[in-house]
Motif scaffolding. Structure first.
Motif: not given
Length: 98
Positions: A72-80, A82
């Protein structure tokens, strides 16, 4: 991360105890005569302290070391990352079109 997901740990409590000072005036003796009622004081006040006492406070351990999902945290960082990259491209395109 919740408390149960944290590694098990404790916190230290230092309780060195405490005592109190007081003056013990028990050496003064009362005297009763036919004409007076007074104290025959030896004027020896005894300064002393109470015994040392501690509070007995303890702190329970916290955390259980349960696993938690970092995806979940990795997806959030990736989204930020991107969105930030796409925002930069968007701003550059706007500046080129002006």
């Amino acid at each position: 991360m919740t408390t149960t997901e944290m590694p098990s740990h404790t916190h230290e409590v230092i309780d060195n105890g405490h005592s109190h000072s007081y003056t013990n005036n028990t050496n003064d003796q009362g005297v009763n005569t036919l004409t007076t009622q007074d104290s025959a004081a030896d004027n020896a006040d005894l300064p002393t302290t109470t015994g040392t006492s501690t509070t007995g406070i303890t702190i329970a351990a916290a955390g259980s070391g349960q696993a938690f999902d970092i995806i979940i945290y990795c997806k959030y960082i990736y989204l930020c990352i991107t969105l930030n990259f796409n925002l930069k491209i968007f701003l550059i395109l706007i500046l080129l079109l002006i």
